[in-house]
Scaffold this motif. Structure first.
Motif: not given
Length: 678
Positions: A22, A25, A66, A75
């Protein structure tokens, strides 16, 4: 099985499926190299996504898992939904584009100054061409996922079900929901942080969104700033403290004000409310708000510099709050260390180790001591080196009792060093006052919660909800400035970067040009020489030996795929360039050059005015506040002249229904002065 079955605290997917971090990203290379246009970058990203089949009936959708943290494992899911225009509810109009952009004044097309004129034309979002596709980027909350799975609607209302079709993007309450048009213009529709029940803070979410926009090479992104902190409008709080809204930390700036507010008016309001002297507030408001002087005095005592204005006070309160540990006060005799539930050491052992370290730093007479020296001194009392390492790592810039434990990297030796700073002088302690006096300490005890309470006190009784009996002089100016700041909600960030001056040779000998098109109308608009906004430039890649006929075909194909209104577009000529179709392109133009292609729309039944996001908007707006176009606020139409005005500006309360018959002041006056009928 759909990945909707995985909730926000889901376990890792089965072996072999991709999981992305995350925290990075959207950065270049994570998960793909974002080196193309917006559409190309989105396509490259979606190739790595997991194809979903049931989150949006009949609409292509993908999901990405993520990883927010690995200890403990946590997640979340990112959904990307490709919405074709045929499935869009707002087929001819994007309300977000309509409200966020200023109204365009049509400009004449001048052949030699066209590119300069084009930059002016691109300012109005309602004048953007309707795109064939939209891309929704959604971080669903646990509640919205459960609501969708149960098909029972969300907490704000029921899901609209038509023909047994479902679309998760229609739900309210997501952690984040943003939408892009396929030309790279987008809108951030919602951000819901911790206070709204999210597992991520608002800062984490907006940083994630900003990385996405930068990586995908979005052109420009708007948002409607209605963010709040404990029922206080953040755009007002941060405007007073920092001169910009909360989203300004990520480059979002004034795009359009409601109720006739312009950027100069907004900036003047910011400067006015920031510069209000605190001494004048105390003079006028101390009788009706007896707590006001003591609150100001408390923060003046805590500050190292003079707090002279309202802006100084709010900025210091924000900075103080950010440095205070969670649920701990400055004078609390605690470690200031946040202890996780699964920590291997008890709170008592951590407190004992902290006291030992602080005592060893006291013996250093407030000088900087290396980490190893502190650790060696503490080992005489604490044998658990793991515990000492944990406390030393956690103590950096923490307050313990009346001391601030500072930690810094020595720029010469590159070694971590610690020292103590006595912060007991934050209290108004004279020699005759005992700082350990419990009453004195209780009086000046500061916690994060207390800072927010004091901020709310100023917000409610000084900034926003003053009593009418004290509306005089500068206090009236505070009310007016606050109203202007609250009426400024539409912000935007320009992610556009100028094209490179020199474009290198591409792969397989291909070269790039930047092209846009000019729609030549054949109706009465063409007779007036007036044209609406042109689409932004698109990158066209050609072989080095390409001809102008091939270039025209490439431009036609590119803009037909991109814009709904250009399905029948045909290129007829190139502005300021007279070339034959068989001529080589790069014999007459330079690599990376900007080119404008003229043509007409030959699609049958296509009305050129309806290919823009504003649609066929014939509403006439003429409000007393100065607004000349629809800004999304509630309006009422005069039953005689049919001119629209804000209900607030004509004194119709928001909670009151719009009357069945309404006359504007001008029509009402004309009726009064007109001669009576016999």
């Amino acid at each position: 099985m759909s990945h909707l079955d995985i909730t926000s605290n889901c376990k890792k997917r089965k072996r072999g499926e991709k999981v992305f971090r995350f925290k990075n990203f959207g950065e270049n290379g994570y998960p793909v190299e974002f080196d193309g246009s917006f559409r190309e970058n989105v396509k490259a990203l979606l190739e790595l996504g997991y194809s979903e089949s049931n989150i949006c009936t009949g609409i292509p959708s993908w999901s990405f898992q993520l990883e927010v943290s690995c200890h403990p494992p946590f997640y979340i899911l990112l959904f990307v939904i490709e919405e074709p225009i045929e499935a869009s509810l707002d087929h001819y109009c994007c309300k977000h584009c309509l409200y966020v952009g200023d109204v365009l004044v049509p400009l004449l097309l001048l052949s030699f100054n066209f590119l300069t004129t084009l930059d002016c034309l691109l300012s109005g979002w309602g004048e953007h061409l309707i795109c064939n596709k939209k891309y929704h980027f959604v971080l669903p909350s646990k509640d919205t996922v459960i609501a969708f799975l149960n098909r029972e609607g969300n907490f704000d209302g029921e899901i609209s079900v038509k023909g047994n079709k479902f679309n998760i993007a229609e739900l309210q309450g997501h952690m984040m929901h943003g939408v892009f048009h396929s030309d790279g213009f987008g809108h951030l529709l919602c951000v819901n942080g911790l206070e709204a029940g999210s597992n991520l803070s608002g800062r984490q979410i907006i940083e994630f969104w900003d990385r996405l926009c930068t990586g995908l090479q979005a052109r420009k992104v708007s948002l409607n700033d209605i963010s709040q902190k404990r029922s206080m409008e953040l755009r007002l709080l941060h405007g007073i403290a920092y001169g910009e809204p909360w989203f300004g930390q990520w480059g979002y700036k004034f795009e359009r004000g409601n109720f006739g507010v312009t950027e100069p008016i907004y900036q003047k309001a910011i400067g006015t409310i920031q510069g209000v002297p605190l001494c004048i507030l105390v003079h006028y408001l101390s009788n009706t708000n007896p707590d006001l002087p003591s609150i100001i005095s408390k923060y003046q005592t805590l500050s190292d510099y003079s707090l002279a204005t309202l802006g100084d006070l709010f900025r210091f309160m924000f900075e103080l709050k950010s440095h205070l540990p969670e649920d701990n006060s400055i004078d609390a005799c605690t470690t200031g260390i946040v202890i996780e539930p699964n920590c291997r050491w008890s709170a008592k052992r951590i407190e004992m180790a902290t006291r030992v370290i602080v005592e060893s730093l006291k013996r250093a007479d407030f000088r900087w001591v290396s980490r190893q020296e502190v650790r060696d001194a503490a080992r005489a009392y604490i044998g658990d080196t793991g515990l000492l390492d944990f406390v030393l790592k956690s103590l950096g810039n923490r307050i313990v009792g009346n001391y601030l434990v500072r930690r810094s990297l020595n720029p010469v030796t590159k070694v971590l060093e610690y020292c103590l700073e006595d912060v007991s002088n934050i209290f108004p302690a004279q020699e005759s006052i005992n700082i350990n006096n419990s009453k004195v300490k209780a009086r000046y005890k500061i916690t994060r919660c207390q800072v927010m309470k004091d901020m709310y006190y100023f917000y409610k009784y000084v900034v926003k909800d003053q009593k009418q009996t004290v509306n005089m002089g500068i206090l009236t100016a505070i009310q007016a400035a606050s109203r202007i700041i609250l009426d400024t909600k539409f912000l935007a960030k320009d992610y556009y970067t100028e094209f490179p001056c020199r474009v290198e040779l591409g792969l397989e000998g291909k070269l790039k040009l930047y092209c846009t098109v000019f729609l030549r109308n054949n109706e009465e608009i063409a007779n007036e020489g007036i044209n609406k906004a042109m689409p932004p430039f698109e990158c066209i890649t050609l072989k080095s030996n390409a001809t102008f006929d091939e270039l025209k075909q490439q431009v036609e194909r590119n803009f037909k795929e991109l814009y709904w209104g250009f399905r029948g577009f045909a290129v007829e000529s190139i502005l300021n360039l007279n070339a034959k179709g068989s001529d080589l392109v790069f014999g007459l133009v330079e690599v990376g050059q900007k080119m404008v292609f003229e043509g007409s729309n030959r699609e049958r039944g296509m009305i050129n005015e309806l290919i823009y996001e504003s649609g066929n908007n014939n509403r006439v707006v003429d409000c007393p506040c100065g607004t000349k176009d629809d800004d999304g606020e509630r309006m009422v139409s005069c039953d005689i002249c049919e001119v629209w005005q804000h209900t607030r500006c004509v004194r119709i309360p928001y909670h009151q229904e719009i009357p069945h018959i309404f006359l504007c002041s001008r029509c009402e006056h004309e009726i009064i002065i007109s001669p009576s009928l016999p």
